[in-house]
Design a protein around this motif. Sequence first.
Motif, PDB file in Angstrom:
ATOM      1  N   ALA A   1       0.834  -1.208   0.000  1.00 52.19           N
ATOM      2  CA  ALA A   1       0.000   0.000   0.000  1.00 52.19           C
ATOM      3  C   ALA A   1       0.864   1.252   0.000  1.00 52.19           C
ATOM      4  O   ALA A   1       0.482   2.276  -0.585  1.00 52.19           O
ATOM      5  N   ALA A   2       2.041   1.181   0.633  1.00 56.13           N
ATOM      6  CA  ALA A   2       2.929   2.348   0.655  1.00 56.13           C
ATOM      7  C   ALA A   2       3.423   2.690  -0.749  1.00 56.13           C
ATOM      8  O   ALA A   2       3.531   3.866  -1.116  1.00 56.13           O
ATOM      9  N   THR A   3       3.711   1.656  -1.546  1.00 61.66           N
ATOM     10  CA  THR A   3       4.149   1.906  -2.927  1.00 61.66           C
ATOM     11  C   THR A   3       3.029   2.537  -3.738  1.00 61.66           C
ATOM     12  O   THR A   3       3.253   3.475  -4.514  1.00 61.66           O
ATOM     13  N   VAL A   4       1.809   2.046  -3.563  1.00 62.32           N
ATOM     14  CA  VAL A   4       0.672   2.628  -4.279  1.00 62.32           C
ATOM     15  C   VAL A   4       0.463   4.076  -3.866  1.00 62.32           C
ATOM     16  O   VAL A   4       0.178   4.943  -4.696  1.00 62.32           O
ATOM     17  N   ALA A   5       0.623   4.359  -2.571  1.00 65.05           N
ATOM     18  CA  ALA A   5       0.463   5.739  -2.094  1.00 65.05           C
ATOM     19  C   ALA A   5       1.470   6.660  -2.765  1.00 65.05           C
ATOM     20  O   ALA A   5       1.139   7.802  -3.128  1.00 65.05           O
ATOM     21  N   ARG A   6       2.703   6.172  -2.943  1.00 63.64           N
ATOM     22  CA  ARG A   6       3.715   6.994  -3.619  1.00 63.64           C
ATOM     23  C   ARG A   6       3.337   7.238  -5.073  1.00 63.64           C
ATOM     24  O   ARG A   6       3.516   8.345  -5.597  1.00 63.64           O
ATOM     25  N   LEU A   7       2.800   6.213  -5.733  1.00 62.31           N
ATOM     26  CA  LEU A   7       2.374   6.389  -7.125  1.00 62.31           C
ATOM     27  C   LEU A   7       1.202   7.368  -7.206  1.00 62.31           C
ATOM     28  O   LEU A   7       1.115   8.173  -8.142  1.00 62.31           O
ATOM     29  N   ARG A   8       0.318   7.333  -6.217  1.00 61.55           N
ATOM     30  CA  ARG A   8      -0.858   8.199  -6.235  1.00 61.55           C
ATOM     31  C   ARG A   8      -0.469   9.679  -6.083  1.00 61.55           C
ATOM     32  O   ARG A   8      -1.167  10.556  -6.598  1.00 61.55           O
TER      33      ARG A   8
ATOM     34  N   ALA B   1       7.176 -11.655   0.627  1.00 62.38           N
ATOM     35  CA  ALA B   1       7.567 -10.640   1.611  1.00 62.38           C
ATOM     36  C   ALA B   1       6.476  -9.593   1.783  1.00 62.38           C
ATOM     37  O   ALA B   1       6.200  -9.131   2.899  1.00 62.38           O
ATOM     38  N   MET B   2       5.844  -9.190   0.651  1.00 64.49           N
ATOM     39  CA  MET B   2       4.774  -8.191   0.746  1.00 64.49           C
ATOM     40  C   MET B   2       3.567  -8.747   1.490  1.00 64.49           C
ATOM     41  O   MET B   2       2.913  -8.035   2.248  1.00 64.49           O
ATOM     42  N   GLU B   3       3.269 -10.046   1.297  1.00 60.16           N
ATOM     43  CA  GLU B   3       2.168 -10.652   2.044  1.00 60.16           C
ATOM     44  C   GLU B   3       2.480 -10.674   3.541  1.00 60.16           C
ATOM     45  O   GLU B   3       1.604 -10.423   4.375  1.00 60.16           O
ATOM     46  N   CYS B   4       3.759 -10.967   3.875  1.00 58.38           N
ATOM     47  CA  CYS B   4       4.165 -10.929   5.298  1.00 58.38           C
ATOM     48  C   CYS B   4       4.018  -9.522   5.860  1.00 58.38           C
ATOM     49  O   CYS B   4       3.551  -9.331   6.985  1.00 58.38           O
ATOM     50  N   ALA B   5       4.413  -8.527   5.042  1.00 58.64           N
ATOM     51  CA  ALA B   5       4.291  -7.141   5.487  1.00 58.64           C
ATOM     52  C   ALA B   5       2.832  -6.781   5.734  1.00 58.64           C
ATOM     53  O   ALA B   5       2.501  -6.091   6.708  1.00 58.64           O
ATOM     54  N   ASP B   6       1.936  -7.255   4.837  1.00 59.03           N
ATOM     55  CA  ASP B   6       0.511  -6.980   5.017  1.00 59.03           C
ATOM     56  C   ASP B   6      -0.008  -7.631   6.294  1.00 59.03           C
ATOM     57  O   ASP B   6      -0.854  -7.067   6.997  1.00 59.03           O
ATOM     58  N   THR B   7       0.506  -8.844   6.602  1.00 59.02           N
ATOM     59  CA  THR B   7       0.083  -9.531   7.830  1.00 59.02           C
ATOM     60  C   THR B   7       0.498  -8.729   9.064  1.00 59.02           C
ATOM     61  O   THR B   7      -0.284  -8.529   9.987  1.00 59.02           O
ATOM     62  N   TRP B   8       1.736  -8.216   9.093  1.00 57.92           N
ATOM     63  CA  TRP B   8       2.192  -7.395  10.212  1.00 57.92           C
ATOM     64  C   TRP B   8       1.419  -6.087  10.281  1.00 57.92           C
ATOM     65  O   TRP B   8       1.117  -5.583  11.368  1.00 57.92           O
ATOM     66  N   ARG B   9       1.065  -5.530   9.114  1.00 59.85           N
ATOM     67  CA  ARG B   9       0.307  -4.280   9.112  1.00 59.85           C
ATOM     68  C   ARG B   9      -1.088  -4.510   9.705  1.00 59.85           C
ATOM     69  O   ARG B   9      -1.612  -3.680  10.458  1.00 59.85           O
ATOM     70  N   THR B  10      -1.706  -5.651   9.354  1.00 60.25           N
ATOM     71  CA  THR B  10      -3.007  -5.989   9.932  1.00 60.25           C
ATOM     72  C   THR B  10      -2.895  -6.161  11.439  1.00 60.25           C
ATOM     73  O   THR B  10      -3.747  -5.705  12.215  1.00 60.25           O
ATOM     74  N   PHE B  11      -1.796  -6.803  11.886  1.00 61.44           N
ATOM     75  CA  PHE B  11      -1.550  -6.973  13.312  1.00 61.44           C
ATOM     76  C   PHE B  11      -1.423  -5.625  14.000  1.00 61.44           C
ATOM     77  O   PHE B  11      -1.961  -5.400  15.095  1.00 61.44           O
ATOM     78  N   ALA B  12      -0.721  -4.683  13.352  1.00 61.60           N
ATOM     79  CA  ALA B  12      -0.577  -3.340  13.916  1.00 61.60           C
ATOM     80  C   ALA B  12      -1.924  -2.644  14.038  1.00 61.60           C
ATOM     81  O   ALA B  12      -2.211  -1.963  15.040  1.00 61.60           O
ATOM     82  N   ASP B  13      -2.773  -2.819  13.008  1.00 62.76           N
ATOM     83  CA  ASP B  13      -4.112  -2.225  13.061  1.00 62.76           C
ATOM     84  C   ASP B  13      -4.928  -2.822  14.208  1.00 62.76           C
ATOM     85  O   ASP B  13      -5.678  -2.113  14.893  1.00 62.76           O
ATOM     86  N   GLN B  14      -4.794  -4.138  14.430  1.00 63.72           N
ATOM     87  CA  GLN B  14      -5.534  -4.783  15.523  1.00 63.72           C
ATOM     88  C   GLN B  14      -5.057  -4.263  16.878  1.00 63.72           C
ATOM     89  O   GLN B  14      -5.855  -4.068  17.796  1.00 63.72           O
TER      90      GLN B  14
END
Length: 290
Positions: free
Chosen positions: A132-139, A267-280
Amino acid sequence: MPFDVDGPVTTVPVAAVRPGRSPRRAGENPEHVRVLADAPDELPPIIVRRADMRVVDGMHRLRAAGLRGETRIAVRFFEGGEDEAFVLGVRANVTHGLPLSLADRKAAAERIVTSHAHWSDRMIAKTSGLSAATVARLRRAHPELTPDTRVGHDGKVRPVNGMERRRVARAIMLAEPTLSLREVAKRAGISPETARSVRRRLPQEPAPPPPREDLVRQLRADPTLRFSETGRTLLRLLEVRALPPEKWAAIAANMPAHWRDVMGRVAMECADTWRTFADQLAAGPRTQTG
């Protein structure tokens, strides 16, 4: 995720199917086409947009059918528009078949940012196989396409508030400190006065947090974590995450070329999993309950 294709499988003449707008900027991979053509199995159905008979997903299989000398090919029809067909093709190529390169995924995400500006960063990231961070930079390169609301991957519509745009402006200022306020305001979709307010706050930013190694050390010393099953599981995961940057760099440098794209997606899927954990964690209670 929208644009699923659940229709029946039918067959059409190979000659009736036309190439579509592939997310692969270099076109088909001849070696992969040959592998598919030589395989003994029947080729899985391709996806074709009914309106113009252009391939949405399956150009390698179409070429392989031609090499086999087959005159008909199994297809599923897609009924949507051109932009939706492209999104479906990107998602299909991210989840199966020959993986898209990082450059192809970024180019695809940039197109989706413009064609589906109302989608959230995470929704576009999930579609294109990026973070999502890469997409934000593109946006940020398209501030004129910033809607008041965005649709998330869960289908919910959420407002794009002023705080988010201020964060964008702050990131731009940190990355390009000599940029004028007017240009920052244009890129972030805010007024020059708001940009000035963001810049005034930059020197007052809080000090950076302690190094991650220190934080992990503090967590290991906490008995509430060491003496619980979930705490010990977390500490074991953090042991892996605590590798120094040079170790990660060495691992990346020695990764075989044919596994780089696949490992990047993992690696990106792992990052998304940690990001979801952070949100929780952020959404959970701040005090212990008895």
